[in-house]
Design a protein around this motif. Structure first.
Motif, mmCIF file in Angstrom:
data_model
loop_
_atom_site.group_PDB
_atom_site.id
_atom_site.type_symbol
_atom_site.label_atom_id
_atom_site.label_comp_id
_atom_site.label_asym_id
_atom_site.label_seq_id
_atom_site.Cartn_x
_atom_site.Cartn_y
_atom_site.Cartn_z
ATOM 1 N N SER A 28 0.945 -1.157 0.048
ATOM 2 C CA SER A 28 -0.054 -0.034 0.151
ATOM 3 C C SER A 28 1.101 1.336 0.015
ATOM 4 O O SER A 28 1.171 1.912 1.018
ATOM 5 C CB SER A 28 -0.913 0.102 1.404
ATOM 6 O OG SER A 28 -1.578 -1.183 1.301
ATOM 7 N N PRO A 29 1.610 1.670 -1.182
ATOM 8 C CA PRO A 29 2.236 2.670 -1.217
ATOM 9 C C PRO A 29 1.848 3.904 -0.494
ATOM 10 O O PRO A 29 2.578 4.886 -0.084
ATOM 11 C CB PRO A 29 2.626 2.917 -2.730
ATOM 12 C CG PRO A 29 2.358 1.439 -3.385
ATOM 13 C CD PRO A 29 1.277 0.842 -2.603
ATOM 14 N N ASP A 30 0.532 4.195 -0.791
ATOM 15 C CA ASP A 30 -0.212 5.583 -0.404
ATOM 16 C C ASP A 30 -0.076 5.568 1.221
ATOM 17 O O ASP A 30 0.252 6.497 1.842
ATOM 18 C CB ASP A 30 -1.665 5.645 -1.081
ATOM 19 C CG ASP A 30 -2.403 4.316 -0.902
ATOM 20 O OD1 ASP A 30 -1.885 3.576 -0.510
ATOM 21 O OD2 ASP A 30 -3.367 4.570 -1.054
ATOM 22 N N LEU A 31 -0.197 4.382 1.884
ATOM 23 C CA LEU A 31 -0.079 4.347 3.356
ATOM 24 C C LEU A 31 1.258 4.713 3.527
ATOM 25 O O LEU A 31 1.609 5.623 4.846
ATOM 26 C CB LEU A 31 -0.584 2.886 3.641
ATOM 27 C CG LEU A 31 -1.963 2.538 3.665
ATOM 28 C CD1 LEU A 31 -2.085 1.120 4.410
ATOM 29 C CD2 LEU A 31 -2.976 3.425 4.783
ATOM 30 N N THR A 32 2.229 4.127 2.996
ATOM 31 C CA THR A 32 3.711 4.306 3.229
ATOM 32 C C THR A 32 3.812 5.789 3.253
ATOM 33 O O THR A 32 4.563 6.565 4.179
ATOM 34 C CB THR A 32 4.648 3.716 2.368
ATOM 35 O OG1 THR A 32 4.273 2.186 2.306
ATOM 36 C CG2 THR A 32 5.886 3.903 2.794
ATOM 37 N N ILE A 33 3.490 6.467 2.166
ATOM 38 C CA ILE A 33 3.832 7.660 1.975
ATOM 39 C C ILE A 33 3.078 8.758 3.176
ATOM 40 O O ILE A 33 3.575 9.709 3.765
ATOM 41 C CB ILE A 33 3.479 8.305 0.716
ATOM 42 C CG1 ILE A 33 4.418 7.651 -0.389
ATOM 43 C CG2 ILE A 33 3.454 9.666 0.520
ATOM 44 C CD1 ILE A 33 3.831 7.812 -1.881
ATOM 45 N N ASN A 34 1.744 8.276 3.429
ATOM 46 C CA ASN A 34 1.152 9.171 4.440
ATOM 47 C C ASN A 34 1.467 9.064 5.803
ATOM 48 O O ASN A 34 1.825 9.800 6.727
ATOM 49 C CB ASN A 34 -0.313 8.867 4.397
ATOM 50 C CG ASN A 34 -1.036 9.538 3.292
ATOM 51 O OD1 ASN A 34 -0.555 10.329 2.323
ATOM 52 N ND2 ASN A 34 -2.470 9.464 2.945
#
Length: 400
Positions: free
Chosen positions: A232-238
């Motif tokens: 979940s790249p967006d979770l990582t970034i957030n």
């Protein structure tokens, strides 16, 4: 829930004026075609999220290359491992000091398939020259140079197997001059202003968030937690944005999940993931969503009350924090509480308290809920630990 995204995309053309690439740019809104950037690291994280997670590389880039600005922190971070190397050009900002560590990192990224570019070059120093054998593109800022300066730089750069890009080409005269000087690629308002891609982006699925929370609560291995984030790249970034904003006293940016776990520790890391679940699901910041604020205050208030009752029982205090944080989970996820708690691997006393049992944690939760419902003009208010409540409110405000 949803929130908006904005992504700038400016064409890069060859000498035949054929489209060969886009530069992907941070934008604050769809109204103004400019960027107000307070942090290069966070701005590029936004670009990565919107281009490669929200929209997808195939939609944003098609079969073209994508140039992405990277500062030193991001260049050294493993967030870049989430990107498709065959389609990404890492554009090293002019603010990056070319140290031996940076050179080694560039070599490692090149071996992984990434292409590298030097940005906003108006002159070359020895440290930049040390990178040139490994660089695929050099971007010369034509507005900042005269004809003789550009000509001298181009002659020097022709000794290397790279392409030279003229950026900020704003009128026909500049384009004609750059053509005569032998530039390979062109970018600027003369060809096209950046297009702003905007819209509403869905939040990650409840399943992904609940799975991650379940791993944290079951004390899973760090490697399992890292793998869940990589899916979940967006979770990582957030998470990195959240932790870097308010979660660490370290002067160095936390640039990977592994680093976050190391610097913060598992206990603190777990708390940030709990908080991320609410922020991500609501699509709003802590400050702008009163439910997120309430959950944060409840968690901290319960922790402080627990420590006052049992000063040496940190484990119970951690559970109290979790009960407070999860006491609004059914509101955030718009689903039955029992159904949401099932995959979270919560301890029995935590789960029972959330489901209404008056155990030690349940009694603490009742105390917190009574404090929220106090009637300011009633003489029959239940007693409240205002010191702990104010401390919890202060903590939540700092998060905002």
């Amino acid at each position: 829930m949803q929130n908006s995204y904005h992504l700038g995309r400016q064409p890069i053309l060859n000498r035949q004026q054929e489209l060969v690439a886009y530069e992907l740019l941070f934008r604050n809104s769809s109204q103004r075609n400019e960027a107000i950037v307070s942090d290069d690291f966070l701005a590029t994280l936004d670009v990565i999220q919107h281009a490669f997670s929200t929209l997808g590389a195939s939609s944003v880039l098609g079969d073209k290359l994508g140039f992405i600005n990277v500062n030193a922190d991001l260049l050294l971070s493993d967030v870049l491992e989430l990107l498709p190397p065959q389609q990404v050009v890492l554009e090293i900002l002019e603010t990056v000091e070319i140290t031996p560590l940076i050179v080694d990192r560039c070599l490692a990224l090149k071996k992984k398939g990434f292409k590298l570019a030097l940005d906003d070059v108006i002159q070359l120093d020895d440290t930049q020259r040390s990178l040139l054998p490994h660089i695929s593109f050099v971007k010369l800022e034509v507005l900042g140079m005269n004809k003789s300066q550009m000509n001298a730089l181009i002659r020097e750069l022709r000794a290397y197997p790279l392409q030279i890009l003229a950026e900020k080409v704003d009128n026909p005269a500049q384009h004609l001059l750059c053509m005569k000087l032998g530039f390979d690629l062109f970018q600027g308002y003369y060809f096209a202003k950046p297009t702003i891609l905007s819209g509403s982006k869905p939040q990650p699925s409840q399943l992904a968030l609940l799975h991650l929370l379940g791993l944290i609560n079951s004390n899973a291995d760090n490697s399992d937690i890292e793998m869940a984030f990589k899916h979940s790249p967006d979770l990582t970034i957030n998470l990195l944005k959240l932790v870097n904003s308010v979660g660490s006293n370290s002067p160095k940016k936390i640039d990977s999940i592994a680093a976050a776990i190391t610097v913060l520790g598992r206990r603190q890391m777990g708390r940030w993931i709990h908080l991320l679940a609410y922020v991500q699901q609501s699509g709003k910041s802590i400050r702008s969503n009163p439910l997120v604020q309430t959950a944060a205050i409840r968690g901290k208030f319960m922790e402080l009350l627990s420590l006052k009752q049992s000063p040496h029982d940190q484990s119970l205090a951690d559970q109290a924090f979790m009960v407070g944080m999860f006491s609004l989970i059914d509101v955030f996820f718009s689903a039955p509480l029992q159904e949401l708690l099932e995959p979270l691997n919560l301890a029995d006393n935590v789960k029972d308290a959330l489901l209404g049992e008056k155990n030690a944690l349940g009694l603490l939760l009742s105390q917190v809920l009574l404090a929220e419902d106090r009637d300011p003009i009633s003489n029959s208010n239940p007693p409240c630990d205002f010191e702990a409540l104010l401390a919890a409110m202060s903590w939540a405000n700092e998060l905002g």
